[in-house]
Design an enzyme around this catalytic site. Sequence first.
Site, PDB file in Angstrom:
ATOM      1  N   GLU A 266      -3.426   9.194  -7.911  1.00 58.46           N
ATOM      2  CA  GLU A 266      -2.459   9.290  -6.811  1.00 58.46           C
ATOM      3  C   GLU A 266      -3.290   9.463  -5.547  1.00 58.46           C
ATOM      4  O   GLU A 266      -3.836  10.529  -5.286  1.00 58.46           O
ATOM      5  CB  GLU A 266      -1.517  10.470  -7.018  1.00 58.46           C
ATOM      6  N   CYS A 300       0.513  12.914   1.086  1.00 57.39           N
ATOM      7  CA  CYS A 300       0.290  11.489   0.836  1.00 57.39           C
ATOM      8  C   CYS A 300       1.524  10.656   1.142  1.00 57.39           C
ATOM      9  O   CYS A 300       1.405   9.480   1.474  1.00 57.39           O
ATOM     10  CB  CYS A 300      -0.161  11.272  -0.606  1.00 57.39           C
ATOM     11  N   GLU A 401      -5.564   6.283   7.326  1.00 55.39           N
ATOM     12  CA  GLU A 401      -4.853   7.515   7.000  1.00 55.39           C
ATOM     13  C   GLU A 401      -5.479   8.679   7.766  1.00 55.39           C
ATOM     14  O   GLU A 401      -6.617   9.066   7.516  1.00 55.39           O
ATOM     15  CB  GLU A 401      -4.918   7.795   5.496  1.00 55.39           C
TER      16      GLU A 401
END
Length: 507
Positions: A266, A300, A401
Amino acid sequence: MPVEDNLKKVKDYLIKNFSDETVYNHINGESVSSVSGNTFVSFSPTDLNPLVKVSESGKQDVDRAVKASVDTFAEWRDLTGKDRRKILLDISAGIKTRAEEIALIESIDTGQAIRFMEKAALRGAENFIFFAEKAVEARDGASLLAPEQINITSRKPIGPVGVITPWNTPFMLSTWKIAPALAAGCTVVHKPAELSPITAKILLEIAEEAGLPPGVWNIINGYGETAGRYLTEHPDIKAISFVGESSTGKKIMKQGSDTLKRNHFELGGKNPVIVFEDADTENALKAVAFMIFSLNGERCTSSSRLLVQNSIKEEFIAKLKEIIAKIKVGHPLDEETVIGPLISPEHEKKVCSYFDIAKKEGAKIEVGGTKVLDQKLKSGCYVSPTLFTNASENMRISQEEIFGPVLTVIGFDTEDEAIRIANNIKYGLAGYVWTQNLSKALRVTEKMNAGMIWVNSENVRHLPTPFGGTKDSGIGRDGGDWSFDFYMETKNVCLPTIDKEIKGLTK
């Protein structure tokens, strides 16, 4: 409750749990120092003062933890699903009993606001309840009929597994990964993130107090490049479940390749929230702000790219600025705080570097874009909630990100343009769509490249549903039976339904 009262509670809890101010490894039911005796210091991002010392594991420590997980695997594997269910339910009850303690320690250790950590602690209890109920059916299979035969499938636990969890909401994410592993019948070696290791030890102690046999679940503390690498390379660990950065996931895949490890990743996200002109803008505004500014933007699934239709963009931005202006940045143990300090000075530096990047790329810092220098907060890693406008889809602030309370706004005119911009990214974890037109919602979500998409909603988890992403956002799915697809092997047995002569090699 005042910050001072909460700070006193944190101090009392730390003294109760770690009398010598050290978080030790936990192997085979015992708290043990690393073989080398080395430790490192875990700091609070609120003021960069030391919280605890932490054992720094090396190869011998990993070997010891893995051996414990190997030695106890058969015992745990052969326990009935009903017996595992009872233990997992008792773990959940223990979490609920100590939820306040967990939330307060998690908050001071990570910088996440206490208002969110209280919910995260209870979410950890819910994860154990859910997978406790699934434990009874974990090994169930199917019967598949074919001409002249019947096939019977079953599942069995894959073996000892490694679980590596991140520094953001570490308690909840540990439960999300470890509960299904235990429900499946696997034993676990857990390496918590070195930046937020404290509540992992409390969770394991709760588990053993609930009746989990010693050695079924072990903790090794340390750095990713040493303890983490030894775990991912270890031949007796059959699978690695990892939550963290995409670049780290790629390293782990390489490290486990020689032993053909199964991997569940993940990883990162740069998730779009698409707001069409026919959206319920009042609810969309609340959801947009919540999904980027809660949890310090260090999640996330945060919606860090706002794609808003140009016909409503200016009005939407104006109202969003009003919401941001009311967000309180403050000490995470202040119950009014929304945004606390980022996890570390290094991460703060990374997030703040994008303020200069935005200016150089021609974007406008509409709100924020500064380190918080308030007298009470300047010693910690506090960053103001930030809004970038005048951005284009290929700017670094639109592609990379940032993992902080930073939102980039990109305008679009048409449905096809919105879909193209949403997909023009290396990540594919989550997406959000706001429209009151059902047909449009179905068209857009069908064409978006993401593992999870919410329509007219913030991120609301339903535990039986699959959780995971595509592209650089990961491999595999958590949730419901999807978790067991990772932690278990599927076996097929084929039986004939008629008596039949086998001709072999004869004509």
